[in-house]
Design a protein around this motif. Structure first.
Motif, PDB file in Angstrom:
ATOM      1  N   ASP A  70       0.844  -1.191   0.000  1.00 32.96           N
ATOM      2  CA  ASP A  70       0.000   0.000   0.000  1.00 32.96           C
ATOM      3  C   ASP A  70       0.885   1.250   0.000  1.00 32.96           C
ATOM      4  N   PRO A  71       0.950   2.008  -1.107  1.00 32.39           N
ATOM      5  CA  PRO A  71       1.819   3.190  -1.186  1.00 32.39           C
ATOM      6  C   PRO A  71       1.578   4.201  -0.072  1.00 32.39           C
ATOM      7  N   ASP A  72       0.318   4.274   0.430  1.00 33.92           N
ATOM      8  CA  ASP A  72       0.007   5.260   1.470  1.00 33.92           C
ATOM      9  C   ASP A  72       0.795   4.996   2.752  1.00 33.92           C
ATOM     10  N   GLU A  73       1.079   3.731   3.037  1.00 31.67           N
ATOM     11  CA  GLU A  73       1.835   3.375   4.237  1.00 31.67           C
ATOM     12  C   GLU A  73       3.245   3.961   4.197  1.00 31.67           C
ATOM     13  N   TYR A  74       3.788   4.068   3.009  1.00 28.37           N
ATOM     14  CA  TYR A  74       5.151   4.596   2.842  1.00 28.37           C
ATOM     15  C   TYR A  74       5.145   6.124   2.792  1.00 28.37           C
ATOM     16  N   GLU A  75       4.164   6.643   2.077  1.00 30.21           N
ATOM     17  CA  GLU A  75       4.078   8.110   1.939  1.00 30.21           C
ATOM     18  C   GLU A  75       3.867   8.770   3.296  1.00 30.21           C
ATOM     19  N   ALA A  76       3.164   8.101   4.202  1.00 29.13           N
ATOM     20  CA  ALA A  76       2.897   8.659   5.529  1.00 29.13           C
ATOM     21  C   ALA A  76       4.182   8.908   6.302  1.00 29.13           C
ATOM     22  N   GLU A  77       5.248   8.181   5.978  1.00 27.76           N
ATOM     23  CA  GLU A  77       6.533   8.338   6.655  1.00 27.76           C
ATOM     24  C   GLU A  77       7.587   8.948   5.736  1.00 27.76           C
ATOM     25  N   ASN A  78       7.121   9.599   4.677  1.00 20.71           N
ATOM     26  CA  ASN A  78       8.019  10.277   3.742  1.00 20.71           C
ATOM     27  C   ASN A  78       9.013   9.297   3.111  1.00 20.71           C
ATOM     28  N   ILE A  79       8.514   8.097   2.816  1.00 28.20           N
ATOM     29  CA  ILE A  79       9.325   7.076   2.154  1.00 28.20           C
ATOM     30  C   ILE A  79       8.732   6.830   0.765  1.00 28.20           C
ATOM     31  N   PHE A  80       9.569   6.749  -0.232  1.00 28.30           N
ATOM     32  CA  PHE A  80       9.083   6.490  -1.589  1.00 28.30           C
ATOM     33  C   PHE A  80       8.645   5.028  -1.708  1.00 28.30           C
ATOM     34  N   PHE A  81       7.499   4.839  -2.361  1.00 29.74           N
ATOM     35  CA  PHE A  81       7.080   3.479  -2.684  1.00 29.74           C
ATOM     36  C   PHE A  81       7.875   3.024  -3.905  1.00 29.74           C
ATOM     37  N   ASP A 114       5.267   5.524 -10.366  1.00 32.23           N
ATOM     38  CA  ASP A 114       4.597   5.317  -9.081  1.00 32.23           C
ATOM     39  C   ASP A 114       4.783   6.468  -8.103  1.00 32.23           C
ATOM     40  N   ASN A 115       5.613   7.449  -8.451  1.00 34.82           N
ATOM     41  CA  ASN A 115       5.869   8.594  -7.573  1.00 34.82           C
ATOM     42  C   ASN A 115       5.824   9.875  -8.413  1.00 34.82           C
ATOM     43  N   ARG A 116       4.680  10.538  -8.370  1.00 35.51           N
ATOM     44  CA  ARG A 116       4.459  11.678  -9.273  1.00 35.51           C
ATOM     45  C   ARG A 116       5.479  12.788  -9.102  1.00 35.51           C
ATOM     46  N   ASN A 117       5.969  13.009  -7.883  1.00 35.88           N
ATOM     47  CA  ASN A 117       6.903  14.109  -7.682  1.00 35.88           C
ATOM     48  C   ASN A 117       8.316  13.802  -8.188  1.00 35.88           C
ATOM     49  N   LEU A 118       8.506  12.586  -8.713  1.00 37.71           N
ATOM     50  CA  LEU A 118       9.782  12.249  -9.352  1.00 37.71           C
ATOM     51  C   LEU A 118       9.682  12.278 -10.876  1.00 37.71           C
ATOM     52  N   LYS A 119       8.528  12.674 -11.392  1.00 38.97           N
ATOM     53  CA  LYS A 119       8.322  12.663 -12.839  1.00 38.97           C
ATOM     54  C   LYS A 119       9.357  13.545 -13.544  1.00 38.97           C
TER      55      LYS A 119
END
Length: 507
Positions: A70-81, A114-119
């Motif tokens: 679940d990508p949200d679990e990683y994003e919550a801790e500022n970790i890239f999925f 999978d990580n829009r801010n890395l586009k």
């Protein structure tokens, strides 16, 4: 392109960083120069975020609740999925296969998807036929063998490594290197004087690889503040440098607003309506042809239209325009901006001084920068100064030490001395030190035609008085000289004997 040799610097903790740089050097000569920096920094980035992801992934699997994908679990801790195709475990297994270049490119593509801010940020040229895949595999092995189990420590380790390699790239790329890297000692000096604090907004309109932000976050953390409680804004015109900055922030876990892509700050101000508490910058020195003719009526030129042939006072006014009511600026400029009268620059400087915005000027020594040997000055500009009507001048040209024949650096003690001098000035407790620092009233600057060269105000350092009588001094010196002559004659005779011993006689 010649293979680089690693160099020592007092501002980097060598060891692991140097090991990684040696790996970078192994790639040198096996890849087009234009792609070299991008490829290597991309590997550092991918290795770190994979390690951070894999640690969190293992924790979620052990919890047994099925959230490991679940990508949200990683994003919550500022970790890239990190999707499966981008994980370092897959890269490591394929390191010595002919397909490793393509596998790395696909890893970067999947990660951006999978990580829009890395586009548009990550390099995708590992399949380039000019890149020796055997050497690439050897470099991957070095990263694979790193212990990244403690990702908090690794974040700092990889961050330091990233900065160290950027510094080395800057050194070997010369003038071009100055476009993306400001020496750590200069950045630390600016940050230590400005003292950014948590809950504030920090901005750099020409952010390069993002060094100002890294040091700001470090400063806050070292002073018991919350490293995450700071808002970071930046802008960068060069596409490759913008990408480098984005990766640098991601490795450091810094949430920064750099816009969707690179942009020219003068023509497309991404943060046009924003005001900032701390602005720190090292703008391009004496930038010409910056587009003045198309920006003549810009609201940023409150103190006068900057000349078309030099953007120094355009940068200064741009930053002042973005200052919050109690905001502070620290920026680097070539020394010419202190005294120039060209094309109205003197009049602009006069108006800025009369507006009581100049808090301090620090003359820096030569050879601090990789790109230029010219001396530079640090300008500190503040709204609502603690000492109204006064400006601090510091002559630091004799400070620092040479780390090699070409480059100078500051120690922490040097930086602390400058920061403490500013603090004493702001508290009204500073005493002038001949040849080093002086507190000067605005009316006295006016008497100097609004020229801001520190040497005009701090004077020349007083030499310790020599109380030794002339006759006694001459007797002492001639006696010492006589002893030296005697010793030299002894050495001369010894050398002659040694030469005779091997068959060579001096007549």
């Amino acid at each position: 392109m010649a293979k680089a040799k690693s160099t020592k610097s007092s501002s980097a903790t060598l060891g692991f960083e140097q090991q990684i740089w040696e790996a970078a050097c192994e790639l040198w000569g096996h890849i087009p120069a234009a792609d070299y920096r991008k490829i290597f920094t991309g590997l550092i980035f991918l290795k770190y975020i994979s390690a951070a992801f894999e640690k969190k992934y293992t924790e979620l699997v052990e919890e047994g609740e099925g959230f490991e994908n679940d990508p949200d679990e990683y994003e919550a801790e500022n970790i890239f999925f990190v999707p499966e195709d981008s994980r370092w475990s897959k890269i490591a297994v394929a390191a010595h296969t002919p397909e490793i270049g393509t596998i790395l490119d696909q890893a970067m593509i999947a990660l951006e998807k999978d990580n829009r801010n890395l586009k548009g940020v990550l390099p995708k040229n590992y399949a380039n036929p000019d890149l020796d895949k055997r050497v690439l595999g050897n470099v991957i092995d070095i990263f694979t063998n790193m212990d990244m189990s403690d990702t908090e420590a690794s974040k700092d380790l990889l961050g330091r490594t990233y900065e160290y390699c950027i510094a080395q790239f800057a050194s070997y790329e010369g003038v071009k290197g100055g476009e993306f890297y400001t020496p750590a000692s200069v950045v630390k000096t600016i940050v230590s004087i400005l003292k950014p604090s948590e809950g504030k907004r920090v901005y750099d309109p020409c952010c390069g690889s993002g060094g100002m932000f890294v040091q700001s976050v470090k400063f806050i953390q070292e002073h018991a503040g919350n490293r995450n409680n700071i808002s970071v804004f930046g802008q960068e015109a060069n596409a490759d440098t913008w990408k480098m900055a984005k990766m640098n922030m991601a490795i450091r876990g810094i949430d920064a607003n750099f816009g969707e892509h690179q942009e020219d700050t003068f023509f497309h101000d991404l943060h046009a309506t924003q005001k900032f508490d701390f602005i720190m910058a090292n703008p391009p020195f004496n930038l010409s042809n910056w587009g003045q003719d198309k920006l003549t009526n810009d609201p940023r030129w409150v103190y006068g239209l900057p000349p078309s042939g030099n953007a120094n006072y355009a940068w200064i006014q741009h930053m002042i325009y973005h200052l919050a009511p109690n905001g502070k600026i620290g920026l680097v400029l070539a020394n010419g901006a202190l005294s120039t009268q060209t094309s109205g620059e003197g009049e602009i400087r006069k108006k800025i001084i009369e507006a009581d915005l100049i808090e301090g000027i620090v003359a820096m020594p030569t050879q601090l920068f990789y790109s230029v040997t010219i001396p530079v000055t640090l300008w500190f500009i503040s709204r609502n100064k603690k000492q109204p009507g006064k400006t601090l001048f510091i002559d630091a040209r004799n400070m620092g030490h040479m780390v090699d024949r070409k480059h100078r650096d500051f120690t922490d003690e040097d930086i602390n001395r400058l920061a403490d001098t500013f603090t004493a000035f702001q508290n009204g407790t500073l005493e002038d030190v001949k040849g080093f620092c002086a507190t000067v009233k605005t009316e006295d600057i006016a008497k100097q035609d609004y020229i801001l060269t520190p040497g005009r105000y701090v004077g020349i350092e007083e030499k310790q008085e020599d109380d030794e009588p002339f006759d006694e001094k001459m007797k002492r010196l001639t006696s010492e000289l006589g002893q030296m002559f005697t010793k030299s004659h002894e050495l001369e005779e010894q050398i002659k004997k040694n030469l005779e011993g091997i068959g060579w006689k001096i007549n």
